[in-house]
Design an enzyme around this catalytic site. Structure first.
Site, PDB file in Angstrom:
ATOM      1  N   SER A  51       0.836  -1.206   0.000  1.00 46.82           N
ATOM      2  CA  SER A  51       0.000   0.000   0.000  1.00 46.82           C
ATOM      3  C   SER A  51       0.866   1.249   0.000  1.00 46.82           C
ATOM      4  O   SER A  51       0.485   2.291  -0.539  1.00 46.82           O
ATOM      5  CB  SER A  51      -0.933   0.016   1.220  1.00 46.82           C
ATOM      6  OG  SER A  51      -1.902  -1.001   1.124  1.00 46.82           O
ATOM      7  N   SER A  90      -4.621   2.253   3.436  1.00 42.99           N
ATOM      8  CA  SER A  90      -4.550   1.131   4.377  1.00 42.99           C
ATOM      9  C   SER A  90      -5.779   0.257   4.211  1.00 42.99           C
ATOM     10  O   SER A  90      -6.897   0.699   4.503  1.00 42.99           O
ATOM     11  CB  SER A  90      -4.466   1.639   5.823  1.00 42.99           C
ATOM     12  OG  SER A  90      -4.553   0.559   6.736  1.00 42.99           O
ATOM     13  N   GLY A  91      -5.574  -0.969   3.725  1.00 43.54           N
ATOM     14  CA  GLY A  91      -6.705  -1.867   3.520  1.00 43.54           C
ATOM     15  C   GLY A  91      -7.494  -2.098   4.781  1.00 43.54           C
ATOM     16  O   GLY A  91      -8.722  -2.010   4.799  1.00 43.54           O
ATOM     17  N   SER A  92      -6.806  -2.345   5.880  1.00 44.72           N
ATOM     18  CA  SER A  92      -7.480  -2.624   7.154  1.00 44.72           C
ATOM     19  C   SER A  92      -7.905  -1.356   7.873  1.00 44.72           C
ATOM     20  O   SER A  92      -8.855  -1.364   8.659  1.00 44.72           O
ATOM     21  CB  SER A  92      -6.548  -3.419   8.071  1.00 44.72           C
ATOM     22  OG  SER A  92      -5.460  -2.602   8.515  1.00 44.72           O
ATOM     23  N   GLY A  93      -7.187  -0.267   7.618  1.00 46.17           N
ATOM     24  CA  GLY A  93      -7.454   0.975   8.351  1.00 46.17           C
ATOM     25  C   GLY A  93      -6.949   0.924   9.775  1.00 46.17           C
ATOM     26  O   GLY A  93      -7.167   1.843  10.561  1.00 46.17           O
ATOM     27  N   THR A  95      -3.550  -0.321  10.495  1.00 49.58           N
ATOM     28  CA  THR A  95      -2.093  -0.471  10.529  1.00 49.58           C
ATOM     29  C   THR A  95      -1.522   0.466  11.590  1.00 49.58           C
ATOM     30  O   THR A  95      -1.747   1.677  11.544  1.00 49.58           O
ATOM     31  CB  THR A  95      -1.485  -0.137   9.151  1.00 49.58           C
ATOM     32  OG1 THR A  95      -2.167  -0.890   8.149  1.00 49.58           O
ATOM     33  CG2 THR A  95      -0.011  -0.457   9.115  1.00 49.58           C
ATOM     34  N   GLU A 167      -5.033  -3.269  -3.242  1.00 55.44           N
ATOM     35  CA  GLU A 167      -3.905  -2.461  -3.719  1.00 55.44           C
ATOM     36  C   GLU A 167      -4.061  -2.087  -5.189  1.00 55.44           C
ATOM     37  O   GLU A 167      -3.829  -0.933  -5.570  1.00 55.44           O
ATOM     38  CB  GLU A 167      -2.598  -3.218  -3.482  1.00 55.44           C
ATOM     39  CG  GLU A 167      -2.288  -3.394  -2.007  1.00 55.44           C
ATOM     40  CD  GLU A 167      -1.597  -4.711  -1.691  1.00 55.44           C
ATOM     41  OE1 GLU A 167      -1.403  -4.991  -0.502  1.00 55.44           O
ATOM     42  OE2 GLU A 167      -1.268  -5.468  -2.634  1.00 55.44           O
TER      43      GLU A 167
END
Length: 200
Positions: A51, A90-93, A95, A167
């Protein structure tokens, strides 16, 4: 089926999924994000791992447009302050390092934008702007082309490793944002070329 055919079918499947994701992104969220970029004094971009590579690509295009952009963590990145915008990929939010930086920026009066699959995350809860990149597979697909490919490959949910779809979708989203900003600001491709590196 040959390995070459498998790669091409996988690319087509990914493209089909990204097309579906693009249709789910809120136009209102995009409009707010575009306005925030144009209003910002400076734009700071960050992300971890792959990312982070997407974030750097976006920062580069912002610079090509003539906007003042920096990558968080680089040695020449200056102090951030009011009037600036920080964009987190951030995929998870969730990190940790990215969340810590976002919270610090927020405390300094900086606007925070999040590109993520998880708006209800640590960063999402403090973000002023959130672009949701939905990466969960729908239980049933009505896309005939995608269905045909999935039948050939064998039905399986994880058709791309780890965060690939997030991504890749985020990279395409960033490039689409740049294309739209170019149109909004009447920026020509020749303007971008003038700012492209000439010392490599």
């Amino acid at each position: 089926m040959t390995h070459g055919a498998s790669v091409k079918n996988m690319m087509s499947l990914m493209a089909s999924r990204i097309d579906a994701i693009s249709r789910q992104i809120s136009s209102g969220e995009i409009d707010a994000f575009l306005a925030a970029i144009l209003e910002a004094k400076r734009i700071y971009v960050m992300g971890a791992g792959r990312s982070g590579l997407v974030a750097k690509s976006f920062a580069m295009r912002l610079m090509h447009m003539g906007l003042t952009s920096y990558v968080v963590g680089e040695t020449i990145t200056p102090a951030i302050g009011e009037g600036d915008l920080i964009v987190a990929f951030s995929g998870s939010g969730n990190t940790k390092t990215i969340g810590d930086i976002a919270e610090t920026a927020k405390s300094l009066g900086v606007k925070v934008a999040l590109i993520s699959s998880n708006p209800d995350s640590r960063i999402g809860k403090i973000a002023d702007f959130v672009i949701k990149i939905e990466t969960q597979r729908d239980p049933v697909s009505c896309d005939a082309h995608e269905y045909e490919i999935r039948q050939m490959l064998g039905e399986h949910r994880s058709f791309a490793p780890l965060g690939t779809i997030f991504e890749t979708s985020s990279l395409m989203f960033g490039d689409a944002v740049i294309s739209t900003l170019m149109d909004m600001t009447k920026t020509e491709e020749s303007d971008l070329k003038r700012r492209h590196t000439n010392i490599e």
